[in-house]
Design a protein around this motif. Structure first.
Motif, PDB file in Angstrom:
ATOM      1  N   PHE A  50      87.020  91.791 143.105  1.00  0.00           N
ATOM      2  CA  PHE A  50      87.823  92.102 144.287  1.00  0.00           C
ATOM      3  C   PHE A  50      89.162  91.365 144.235  1.00  0.00           C
ATOM      4  N   LYS A  51      89.812  91.450 143.089  1.00  0.00           N
ATOM      5  CA  LYS A  51      91.085  90.756 142.906  1.00  0.00           C
ATOM      6  C   LYS A  51      92.141  91.255 143.882  1.00  0.00           C
ATOM      7  N   ASP A  52      92.348  92.564 143.925  1.00  0.00           N
ATOM      8  CA  ASP A  52      93.406  93.115 144.777  1.00  0.00           C
ATOM      9  C   ASP A  52      93.128  92.862 146.253  1.00  0.00           C
ATOM     10  N   GLU A  53      91.861  92.872 146.612  1.00  0.00           N
ATOM     11  CA  GLU A  53      91.499  92.691 148.014  1.00  0.00           C
ATOM     12  C   GLU A  53      91.593  91.234 148.469  1.00  0.00           C
ATOM     13  N   CYS A  54      91.453  90.294 147.514  1.00  0.00           N
ATOM     14  CA  CYS A  54      91.194  88.920 147.938  1.00  0.00           C
ATOM     15  C   CYS A  54      92.107  87.839 147.373  1.00  0.00           C
ATOM     16  N   LEU A  55      92.477  87.919 146.121  1.00  0.00           N
ATOM     17  CA  LEU A  55      93.128  86.783 145.476  1.00  0.00           C
ATOM     18  C   LEU A  55      94.427  86.406 146.182  1.00  0.00           C
ATOM     19  N   HIS A  56      94.545  85.128 146.545  1.00  0.00           N
ATOM     20  CA  HIS A  56      95.704  84.549 147.237  1.00  0.00           C
ATOM     21  C   HIS A  56      95.853  85.066 148.670  1.00  0.00           C
ATOM     22  N   LYS A  57      94.776  85.618 149.219  1.00  0.00           N
ATOM     23  CA  LYS A  57      94.786  86.071 150.610  1.00  0.00           C
ATOM     24  C   LYS A  57      93.794  85.238 151.414  1.00  0.00           C
ATOM     25  N   HIS A  58      93.927  85.280 152.737  1.00  0.00           N
ATOM     26  CA  HIS A  58      93.012  84.519 153.575  1.00  0.00           C
ATOM     27  C   HIS A  58      91.607  85.100 153.471  1.00  0.00           C
ATOM     28  N   LYS A  59      90.618  84.231 153.576  1.00  0.00           N
ATOM     29  CA  LYS A  59      89.234  84.662 153.406  1.00  0.00           C
ATOM     30  C   LYS A  59      88.836  85.746 154.406  1.00  0.00           C
ATOM     31  N   ASP A  60      89.373  85.701 155.619  1.00  0.00           N
ATOM     32  CA  ASP A  60      89.021  86.716 156.612  1.00  0.00           C
ATOM     33  C   ASP A  60      89.562  88.084 156.208  1.00  0.00           C
ATOM     34  N   VAL A  61      90.773  88.102 155.653  1.00  0.00           N
ATOM     35  CA  VAL A  61      91.348  89.350 155.143  1.00  0.00           C
ATOM     36  C   VAL A  61      90.518  89.854 153.973  1.00  0.00           C
ATOM     37  N   CYS A  62      90.108  88.939 153.118  1.00  0.00           N
ATOM     38  CA  CYS A  62      89.288  89.269 151.952  1.00  0.00           C
ATOM     39  C   CYS A  62      87.969  89.907 152.373  1.00  0.00           C
ATOM     40  N   ILE A  63      87.264  89.274 153.282  1.00  0.00           N
ATOM     41  CA  ILE A  63      85.957  89.782 153.714  1.00  0.00           C
ATOM     42  C   ILE A  63      86.105  91.150 154.374  1.00  0.00           C
ATOM     43  N   ALA A  64      87.137  91.313 155.192  1.00  0.00           N
ATOM     44  CA  ALA A  64      87.358  92.604 155.848  1.00  0.00           C
ATOM     45  C   ALA A  64      87.628  93.698 154.821  1.00  0.00           C
ATOM     46  N   ALA A  65      88.402  93.375 153.783  1.00  0.00           N
ATOM     47  CA  ALA A  65      88.726  94.367 152.755  1.00  0.00           C
ATOM     48  C   ALA A  65      87.489  94.738 151.939  1.00  0.00           C
ATOM     49  N   ILE A  66      86.650  93.756 151.632  1.00  0.00           N
ATOM     50  CA  ILE A  66      85.423  94.041 150.888  1.00  0.00           C
ATOM     51  C   ILE A  66      84.486  94.909 151.720  1.00  0.00           C
ATOM     52  N   ASN A  67      84.353  94.585 152.993  1.00  0.00           N
ATOM     53  CA  ASN A  67      83.502  95.397 153.865  1.00  0.00           C
ATOM     54  C   ASN A  67      84.029  96.822 153.988  1.00  0.00           C
ATOM     55  N   ALA A  68      85.349  96.968 154.003  1.00  0.00           N
ATOM     56  CA  ALA A  68      85.935  98.309 154.077  1.00  0.00           C
ATOM     57  C   ALA A  68      85.629  99.099 152.813  1.00  0.00           C
ATOM     58  N   LYS A  69      85.691  98.434 151.659  1.00  0.00           N
ATOM     59  CA  LYS A  69      85.366  99.123 150.408  1.00  0.00           C
ATOM     60  C   LYS A  69      83.893  99.507 150.375  1.00  0.00           C
ATOM     61  N   LEU A  70      83.038  98.619 150.857  1.00  0.00           N
ATOM     62  CA  LEU A  70      81.612  98.924 150.908  1.00  0.00           C
ATOM     63  C   LEU A  70      81.347 100.140 151.788  1.00  0.00           C
ATOM     64  N   ALA A  71      82.015 100.200 152.941  1.00  0.00           N
ATOM     65  CA  ALA A  71      81.820 101.332 153.851  1.00  0.00           C
ATOM     66  C   ALA A  71      82.351 102.629 153.255  1.00  0.00           C
ATOM     67  N   ALA A  72      83.449 102.536 152.499  1.00  0.00           N
ATOM     68  CA  ALA A  72      84.068 103.739 151.940  1.00  0.00           C
ATOM     69  C   ALA A  72      83.332 104.249 150.706  1.00  0.00           C
ATOM     70  N   TYR A  73      82.775 103.331 149.912  1.00  0.00           N
ATOM     71  CA  TYR A  73      82.147 103.715 148.645  1.00  0.00           C
ATOM     72  C   TYR A  73      80.768 103.074 148.500  1.00  0.00           C
ATOM     73  N   PRO A  74      79.833 103.384 149.374  1.00  0.00           N
ATOM     74  CA  PRO A  74      78.514 102.734 149.296  1.00  0.00           C
ATOM     75  C   PRO A  74      77.789 103.017 147.988  1.00  0.00           C
ATOM     76  N   GLU A  75      78.072 104.174 147.359  1.00  0.00           N
ATOM     77  CA  GLU A  75      77.383 104.509 146.111  1.00  0.00           C
ATOM     78  C   GLU A  75      77.734 103.542 144.986  1.00  0.00           C
ATOM     79  N   LEU A  76      78.874 102.879 145.109  1.00  0.00           N
ATOM     80  CA  LEU A  76      79.274 101.905 144.096  1.00  0.00           C
ATOM     81  C   LEU A  76      78.437 100.636 144.193  1.00  0.00           C
ATOM     82  N   PHE A  77      77.826 100.413 145.349  1.00  0.00           N
ATOM     83  CA  PHE A  77      77.089  99.178 145.607  1.00  0.00           C
ATOM     84  C   PHE A  77      75.634  99.460 145.970  1.00  0.00           C
ATOM     85  N   GLU A  78      75.044 100.437 145.299  1.00  0.00           N
ATOM     86  CA  GLU A  78      73.621 100.749 145.452  1.00  0.00           C
ATOM     87  C   GLU A  78      73.266 101.126 146.886  1.00  0.00           C
TER      88      GLU A  78
END
Length: 208
Positions: A50-78
């Motif tokens: 999750f480099k683009d979503e997180c690196l050098h960004k605040h952890k809250d922004v990072c977590i929100a971006a990861i959760n958004a990716k999970l919601a958008a592409y659940p098949e990528l994460f089983e």
């Protein structure tokens, strides 16, 4: 034959993903530490960074971006519904435990492997006998033809820095278990996030 089946399964999984998903992040497939019967069925998981979503960004922004990716592409994460986030601040020279040298073990947990698997152990700070008397310590090569046991590696480290620092502390050793080892098995539902004191992400998180 089993290896061929596993590769075929991995290829099919990646081909089934939307092209935009694969382009978003580096995708890596790993065999899970599972029973032989499951391996024969080619069960795998996909590790995404999750480099683009997180690196050098605040952890809250990072977590929100990861959760958004999970919601958008659940098949990528089983098709899981949520991640387990482990947020930890990286150690700094002023923290308690600054005098600890981390020795990452090999996957079998019997010998020292180092961060890069080459047996090299690093200490990130200078060792200060006084405020104006500091010097670099390490790195130490704990693979001398064969990887050293943790006790052997630690003794070599401590013997090379025999003096206490200006706070009256000596170097101490800590054994760290790599992802995929028995004490730290692969967990595709876990995302480890490392931040600085201000909550800024300093390492690329992955689900592993």
């Amino acid at each position: 034959m089993k290896a061929a089946q596993t590769l075929t399964t991995a290829a099919a999984l990646l081909c089934a993903l939307p092209a935009s998903v694969v382009a978003l992040s580096k995708v890596e497939t790993r065999n899970l530490d599972i029973a032989e019967d499951d391996v024969s069925r080619g069960l795998m998981h996909v590790t995404v960074d999750f480099k683009d979503e997180c690196l050098h960004k605040h952890k809250d922004v990072c977590i929100a971006a990861i959760n958004a990716k999970l919601a958008a592409y659940p098949e990528l994460f089983e098709d899981r519904e949520a991640f387990e986030f482990e947020v930890n601040k990286v150690r700094e020279a002023t923290d308690e435990g600054y005098n600890i040298v981390s020795m990452r073990l090999n996957v079998d947990e019997t010998t020292v492997g180092g961060l890069l698997g080459d047996g090299m152990i690093w200490y990130p700070y200078e060792w200060c006998l006084a405020a104006d008397d500091c010097y670099t310590v390490g790195p130490w090569d704990c693979d001398v033809g064969i990887p050293l046991l943790p006790e052997q590696c630690c003794k070599m480290i401590q013997d090379s820095v025999p003096h206490e620092d200006m706070n009256g502390k000596y170097l101490e050793c800590y054994t760290e278990y790599p992802v995929g080892s028995p004490s730290n098995p692969v967990n595709p539902g876990r995302v480890c996030i490392h931040t600085d004191a201000d909550g800024i992400v300093v390492h690329i998180p992955k689900n592993e």
